[in-house]
Design an enzyme around this catalytic site. Structure first.
Site, PDB file in Angstrom:
ATOM      1  N   TYR A  28       2.139   2.725   4.082  1.00 16.25           N
ATOM      2  CA  TYR A  28       0.999   3.381   4.483  1.00 16.25           C
ATOM      3  C   TYR A  28       0.173   2.472   5.111  1.00 16.25           C
ATOM      4  O   TYR A  28      -0.597   2.917   6.017  1.00 16.25           O
ATOM      5  CB  TYR A  28       0.624   4.529   3.427  1.00 16.25           C
ATOM      6  N   ALA A  59       3.595   6.687  -1.712  1.00 13.61           N
ATOM      7  CA  ALA A  59       3.777   6.388  -3.272  1.00 13.61           C
ATOM      8  C   ALA A  59       4.404   7.208  -3.908  1.00 13.61           C
ATOM      9  O   ALA A  59       5.458   6.859  -5.009  1.00 13.61           O
ATOM     10  CB  ALA A  59       2.445   5.584  -3.864  1.00 13.61           C
ATOM     11  N   HIS A  91      -6.910  13.754  -4.574  1.00 10.74           N
ATOM     12  CA  HIS A  91      -5.275  13.471  -4.324  1.00 10.74           C
ATOM     13  C   HIS A  91      -5.118  11.785  -4.901  1.00 10.74           C
ATOM     14  O   HIS A  91      -3.985  11.572  -5.223  1.00 10.74           O
ATOM     15  CB  HIS A  91      -5.296  13.538  -2.659  1.00 10.74           C
ATOM     16  N   ASN A 115       6.746  -2.601 -10.940  1.00  7.41           N
ATOM     17  CA  ASN A 115       5.759  -1.648 -10.505  1.00  7.41           C
ATOM     18  C   ASN A 115       4.625  -2.338  -9.945  1.00  7.41           C
ATOM     19  O   ASN A 115       3.843  -3.066 -10.397  1.00  7.41           O
ATOM     20  CB  ASN A 115       5.140  -0.469 -11.592  1.00  7.41           C
ATOM     21  N   ARG A 129      -5.116  -8.431  -3.654  1.00  9.76           N
ATOM     22  CA  ARG A 129      -4.035  -8.273  -4.689  1.00  9.76           C
ATOM     23  C   ARG A 129      -2.827  -8.471  -3.899  1.00  9.76           C
ATOM     24  O   ARG A 129      -1.799  -9.012  -4.511  1.00  9.76           O
ATOM     25  CB  ARG A 129      -4.167  -6.898  -5.420  1.00  9.76           C
TER      26      ARG A 129
END
Length: 183
Positions: A28, A59, A91, A115, A129
Site C-alpha cells: 500500500y 494488511a 479503521h 510479523n 522502521r
C-alpha cells in the site's frame, strides 16, 4: 526516541537442510514495503535460504494469503510485511488488531511466521522502521520466522515416546465380552 535504543539480537540460526520462506507483502505504501522486503530477503539469504514473494492488496489480506499458501504449498515459514499508518478513523485499529490476531492464531497452530506489519502513527516512523540500514523491521520479521523454523526442526527431529502419546499397537478401541479387541 525508540530509534536510538539498542536491543539484543539473537545470532542467525544455522540450517543443515535448505529453508524456503514465503514473503507476503501489502505494498500500500510501496517505498516502505520495498524496504521491508529488501531487509527480509537479505536476512533469508544470509542463512542460505530461498524465498518467494507475493503481493496482496492490504494488511488484512496478508494472513489469508499465508493460510492459503500453508494449505497449498510447501514453505517452511512465512514473513508478513506491510504498513498501517494511523488515519482519521478507527479503521486503523481494525486493520492492526485483526491482521495481528490472525497471524498470532496461525502461529499458535504451528506456522512459523515473522510479523513485520508496521503499525505506526506517522510516515517518518514507518520510514525509519522499514529502512534496512536503520531499524530493519523486514529483516527482523524474517529472522523471527527463521528462528521459529530452527526451533521446529530441533524439536520435531526426534520423536520420543513421552507424554500421553501411545504407541500405535497399544491402542485399544474396544473389547467384546471375551476380551477380544474390536475396531
Amino acid at each position: 526516541m525508540a530509534g536510538h535504543e539498542t536491543h539484543y539480537t539473537l545470532p542467525r540460526p544455522e540450517f543443515d537442510k535448505p529453508v524456503k520462506l514465503l514473503i507476503v507483502v501489502a505494498p500500500y505504501y510501496k517505498d516502505i514495503a520495498d524496504n521491508l522486503v529488501a531487509g527480509a530477503k537479505a536476512e533469508i539469504e544470509g542463512v542460505g535460504g530461498s524465498w518467494d514473494l507475493v503481493e496482496v492488496p492490504g494488511a488484512l489480506e496478508v494472513p489469508t494469503a499465508i493460510a492459503m499458501a500453508d494449505r497449498q504449498s510447501n514453505f517452511d515459514g512465512y514473513v508478513a510485511l506491510g504498513c498501517v499508518i494511523r488515519g482519521e478513523t478507527t479503521h486503523y485499529d481494525t486493520v492492526c488488531n485483526d491482521s495481528s490476531r490472525a497471524i498470532q492464531l496461525m502461529g499458535l497452530q504451528g506456522l512459523c511466521i515473522g510479523n513485520g506489519i508496521l503499525t505506526v502513527e506517522t510516515r517518518p516512523q514507518a520510514e525509519v522502521r522499514a529502512d534496512p540500514g536503520a531499524m530493519n523491521k523486514g529483516g527482523g520479521a524474517a529472522a523471527a520466522a527463521l528462528h521459529l523454523i530452527a526451533l521446529g526442526r530441533k524439536w520435531g527431529a526426534s520423536r520420543k515416546d513421552v507424554g500421553f502419546r501411545p504407541k500405535a499397537d497399544d491402542i485399544l478401541l474396544a473389547e467384546d465380552k471375551n476380551g477380544s479387541r474390536t475396531a
